[in-house]
Design a protein around this motif. Sequence first.
Motif, short mmCIF file in Angstrom:
data_model
loop_
_atom_site.label_atom_id
_atom_site.label_comp_id
_atom_site.label_asym_id
_atom_site.label_seq_id
_atom_site.Cartn_x
_atom_site.Cartn_y
_atom_site.Cartn_z
N ASP A 21 0.76 -1.13 -0.01
CA ASP A 21 0.01 0.03 0.00
C ASP A 21 0.81 1.19 -0.13
OD1 ASP A 21 -2.24 1.43 0.23
OD2 ASP A 21 -2.26 1.47 2.42
N PRO A 22 0.92 1.91 -1.03
CA PRO A 22 -0.04 1.96 -2.19
C PRO A 22 0.40 0.76 -3.22
CG PRO A 22 1.58 3.72 -2.46
CD PRO A 22 1.67 3.13 -1.12
N ALA A 23 -0.55 0.31 -3.88
CA ALA A 23 -0.32 -0.33 -4.89
C ALA A 23 0.31 0.16 -6.05
CB ALA A 23 -1.83 -1.10 -5.31
N THR A 24 1.05 -0.64 -6.96
CA THR A 24 2.10 -0.34 -8.03
C THR A 24 1.17 -0.87 -9.32
OG1 THR A 24 3.84 -0.24 -6.78
CG2 THR A 24 4.12 -0.29 -9.25
N VAL A 25 1.06 0.19 -10.32
CA VAL A 25 0.34 -0.17 -11.64
C VAL A 25 1.18 -0.09 -12.80
CG1 VAL A 25 -1.51 0.22 -13.19
CG2 VAL A 25 -2.04 0.34 -10.72
N GLY A 26 1.16 -0.87 -13.64
CA GLY A 26 1.98 -0.54 -14.96
C GLY A 26 1.52 -1.40 -16.25
N ALA A 78 1.23 8.65 -6.72
CA ALA A 78 2.53 8.97 -7.16
C ALA A 78 2.62 8.43 -8.65
CB ALA A 78 3.68 8.39 -6.50
N VAL A 79 3.25 9.27 -9.56
CA VAL A 79 3.51 8.70 -10.93
C VAL A 79 5.27 8.39 -10.82
CG1 VAL A 79 1.49 9.86 -11.97
CG2 VAL A 79 3.79 10.91 -11.89
N ARG A 102 1.29 4.75 -8.65
CA ARG A 102 1.14 4.21 -7.29
C ARG A 102 -0.18 4.55 -6.76
NH1 ARG A 102 6.93 3.79 -6.08
NH2 ARG A 102 7.42 1.73 -6.92
N VAL A 103 -1.30 3.74 -6.55
CA VAL A 103 -2.45 4.07 -6.22
C VAL A 103 -3.00 3.45 -4.82
CG1 VAL A 103 -4.85 3.63 -7.01
CG2 VAL A 103 -3.02 3.55 -8.60
N ARG A 104 -3.58 4.31 -4.06
CA ARG A 104 -4.34 3.98 -2.83
C ARG A 104 -5.75 3.11 -3.14
NH1 ARG A 104 -2.16 6.96 0.62
NH2 ARG A 104 -0.63 5.45 1.10
N VAL A 105 -5.47 1.95 -3.08
CA VAL A 105 -7.01 1.31 -3.89
C VAL A 105 -7.99 1.34 -2.92
CG1 VAL A 105 -7.61 -1.12 -4.36
CG2 VAL A 105 -5.23 -0.42 -4.88
#
Length: 125
Positions: A21-26, A78-79, A102-105
């Motif tokens: 947390d936060p989750a990472t996305v790509g 974050a980006v 980075r996203v707080r889901v």
Amino acid sequence: MDVPAHLRYSVHHEWIDDTTDPATVGITAFAASALGDVIYAELPDPGSHLTAGDVCGEVESTKSVAELYLPVSGDVVAVNEEALADPGLIGADPYGRGWLLRVRVTGGPPLMSADEYRVFADDAR
């Protein structure tokens, strides 16, 4: 095809590591390969609240432009500034230095496991 087992995957070829947390996305290696040489990326501003399935940016390559879809609902915290400055990282290392957000889901739909995604991507070829 490289499909890390600890990640979850969307039908739009994005991945999420929600073990932190936060989750990472790509984007996946499959998507990066289809795009070719990435030359530009646009990402949302930190602080943005997005819903699963919302367009959250785009990636431009020498071949095409692809929209990015957020696989979960949440707040962008974050980006990846390094990938914005050097978009080639997105294609060269999509599961490492080429991460996007980075996203707080806060929620979202079920996503595919690595095994499910591998079958899905093979069918998409």
